[in-house]
Design a protein around this motif. Structure first.
Motif, PDB file in Angstrom:
ATOM      1  N   HIS A 119     -12.938   2.356  -3.192  1.00  0.00           N
ATOM      2  CA  HIS A 119     -12.625   3.640  -2.575  1.00  0.00           C
ATOM      3  C   HIS A 119     -11.133   3.947  -2.670  1.00  0.00           C
ATOM      4  N   ALA A 120     -10.293   2.955  -2.407  1.00  0.00           N
ATOM      5  CA  ALA A 120      -8.849   3.166  -2.411  1.00  0.00           C
ATOM      6  C   ALA A 120      -8.350   3.538  -3.798  1.00  0.00           C
ATOM      7  N   VAL A 121      -8.761   2.796  -4.794  1.00  0.00           N
ATOM      8  CA  VAL A 121      -8.272   3.036  -6.149  1.00  0.00           C
ATOM      9  C   VAL A 121      -8.837   4.330  -6.707  1.00  0.00           C
ATOM     10  N   HIS A 122     -10.119   4.589  -6.475  1.00  0.00           N
ATOM     11  CA  HIS A 122     -10.734   5.829  -6.948  1.00  0.00           C
ATOM     12  C   HIS A 122     -10.051   7.039  -6.318  1.00  0.00           C
ATOM     13  N   TYR A 123      -9.758   6.974  -5.033  1.00  0.00           N
ATOM     14  CA  TYR A 123      -9.108   8.105  -4.370  1.00  0.00           C
ATOM     15  C   TYR A 123      -7.727   8.357  -4.956  1.00  0.00           C
ATOM     16  N   SER A 124      -6.987   7.313  -5.198  1.00  0.00           N
ATOM     17  CA  SER A 124      -5.649   7.476  -5.746  1.00  0.00           C
ATOM     18  C   SER A 124      -5.688   8.043  -7.164  1.00  0.00           C
ATOM     19  N   LEU A 125      -6.582   7.555  -7.987  1.00  0.00           N
ATOM     20  CA  LEU A 125      -6.642   8.029  -9.369  1.00  0.00           C
ATOM     21  C   LEU A 125      -7.080   9.487  -9.467  1.00  0.00           C
ATOM     22  N   THR A 126      -7.890   9.935  -8.526  1.00  0.00           N
ATOM     23  CA  THR A 126      -8.391  11.308  -8.583  1.00  0.00           C
ATOM     24  C   THR A 126      -7.585  12.268  -7.723  1.00  0.00           C
ATOM     25  N   ARG A 127      -6.710  11.748  -6.868  1.00  0.00           N
ATOM     26  CA  ARG A 127      -5.913  12.581  -5.981  1.00  0.00           C
ATOM     27  C   ARG A 127      -4.492  12.036  -5.869  1.00  0.00           C
ATOM     28  N   ALA A 128      -3.901  11.791  -7.023  1.00  0.00           N
ATOM     29  CA  ALA A 128      -2.567  11.183  -7.046  1.00  0.00           C
ATOM     30  C   ALA A 128      -1.509  12.086  -6.429  1.00  0.00           C
ATOM     31  N   HIS A 129      -1.784  13.382  -6.328  1.00  0.00           N
ATOM     32  CA  HIS A 129      -0.829  14.281  -5.676  1.00  0.00           C
ATOM     33  C   HIS A 129      -0.770  14.027  -4.175  1.00  0.00           C
ATOM     34  N   LEU A 130      -1.814  13.423  -3.626  1.00  0.00           N
ATOM     35  CA  LEU A 130      -1.849  13.059  -2.209  1.00  0.00           C
ATOM     36  C   LEU A 130      -1.536  11.579  -2.001  1.00  0.00           C
ATOM     37  N   ALA A 131      -2.065  10.737  -2.883  1.00  0.00           N
ATOM     38  CA  ALA A 131      -1.985   9.280  -2.725  1.00  0.00           C
ATOM     39  C   ALA A 131      -1.583   8.659  -4.055  1.00  0.00           C
ATOM     40  N   PRO A 132      -0.293   8.626  -4.357  1.00  0.00           N
ATOM     41  CA  PRO A 132       0.137   8.177  -5.676  1.00  0.00           C
ATOM     42  C   PRO A 132       0.017   6.680  -5.925  1.00  0.00           C
ATOM     43  N   LEU A 133      -0.249   5.904  -4.884  1.00  0.00           N
ATOM     44  CA  LEU A 133      -0.406   4.461  -5.050  1.00  0.00           C
ATOM     45  C   LEU A 133      -1.707   4.010  -4.420  1.00  0.00           C
ATOM     46  N   GLY A 134      -2.540   3.331  -5.208  1.00  0.00           N
ATOM     47  CA  GLY A 134      -3.773   2.740  -4.709  1.00  0.00           C
ATOM     48  C   GLY A 134      -3.732   1.232  -4.841  1.00  0.00           C
ATOM     49  N   ILE A 135      -4.054   0.529  -3.763  1.00  0.00           N
ATOM     50  CA  ILE A 135      -4.049  -0.940  -3.749  1.00  0.00           C
ATOM     51  C   ILE A 135      -5.461  -1.431  -3.499  1.00  0.00           C
ATOM     52  N   GLY A 136      -6.000  -2.190  -4.428  1.00  0.00           N
ATOM     53  CA  GLY A 136      -7.344  -2.744  -4.297  1.00  0.00           C
ATOM     54  C   GLY A 136      -7.313  -4.259  -4.233  1.00  0.00           C
ATOM     55  N   LEU A 137      -7.890  -4.816  -3.179  1.00  0.00           N
ATOM     56  CA  LEU A 137      -7.979  -6.265  -3.011  1.00  0.00           C
ATOM     57  C   LEU A 137      -9.423  -6.690  -3.206  1.00  0.00           C
ATOM     58  N   SER A 138      -9.668  -7.516  -4.218  1.00  0.00           N
ATOM     59  CA  SER A 138     -10.998  -8.095  -4.473  1.00  0.00           C
ATOM     60  C   SER A 138     -12.056  -7.013  -4.681  1.00  0.00           C
ATOM     61  N   GLY A 139     -11.746  -6.052  -5.530  1.00  0.00           N
ATOM     62  CA  GLY A 139     -12.660  -4.935  -5.737  1.00  0.00           C
ATOM     63  C   GLY A 139     -13.580  -5.094  -6.931  1.00  0.00           C
TER      64      GLY A 139
END
Length: 248
Positions: free
Chosen positions: A123-143
């Protein structure tokens, strides 16, 4: 640490999902729980305590959300495309309810970091990749970043394609790819210990997704921990304490 819980309505539904806030100042971090988890899980499993020093120093505020996995990706009785459409409704909740609430809480919009563990990493990485204008960094642990590996069945269409980073990232091109390259950054962390291989497939999925990002020239880091590093909260506590101070 005790937090403040609010319930925000999912658009076009009677469903309300919760958000917990921890911290009063600093970089906002939007936190997704593990599969079918709740907003309270992050603190209950020691993740807030692992970086309490950052909170106390006013460097970070966590905004932890409930999952909707129970009626989306974990609803294995539903065909994959239906689950993906449910996931799209969850994203609308984030876009139209959660992000505005965070903005209101902060008195203005600041770049959000997304963070998640296990299915929450997706969820974190997908959100960042599709909404980088809101969340430019996504951190995924054990995804695991491939929803087609989650008990998939039935015919799939656009909803599934655009919810699967292992599919839509290879399909990126042109101006959109250039925008993602300039706006988004991803940190993928995974161990090689218990449950990182089976049944979660987090280790092979993380490495495969890092290669996809590499092939597309999208900024990312891959941090592989040792064979003692398990798919479990004590290790995620160490990983967040190791990485988060760089970004807050």
């Amino acid at each position: 640490m005790s937090g403040e819980r609010v319930e925000l309505q999912v658009p076009d539904s009677d469903v309300r999902l919760g958000v917990m806030r921890y911290g009063h100042w600093g970089r906002p971090v939007l936190v997704f729980p593990s599969e079918a988890g709740r907003a309270e899980d992050f603190a209950a499993h020691g993740m807030v305590g692992a970086v309490q020093d950052l909170i106390d120093a006013g460097r970070v505020s966590f905004f932890c959300v409930d999952s909707a996995d129970g009626w989306t990706w974990s609803a294995n009785d539903k065909p994959t495309e239906e689950r993906a459409r449910g996931h799209a409704a969850y994203l609308r909740w984030l876009d139209e309810a959660v992000i505005p609430w965070i903005t209101e809480q902060l008195g203005g919009r600041l770049p959000v970091i997304t963070l998640g563990v296990s299915m929450g990493a997706y969820h974190a990485v997908h959100y960042s990749l599709t909404r980088a204008h809101l969340a430019p960094l996504g951190i995924g642990l054990s995804g695991n970043y491939d929803p087609s590996s989650w008990h998939a069945w039935g015919e799939t269409g656009d909803a599934t394609y655009f919810a699967n980073p292992m599919h839509y990232v290879p399909g990126m091109s042109g101006d959109h790819l250039e925008w993602v390259r300039s706006a988004a950054s991803v940190l993928l962390v995974v161990g090689q210990g218990a449950f990182e291989w089976e049944p979660t497939k987090a280790y092979p999925s993380t490495l495969a997704f890092a290669q996809v990002l590499q092939d597309k020239g999208i900024r990312h880091e891959l941090d592989v921990w040792g064979h003692d590093s398990a798919h479990d909260w004590p290790w995620w506590q160490r990983q967040i304490a190791h990485h988060l101070p760089r970004f807050c």
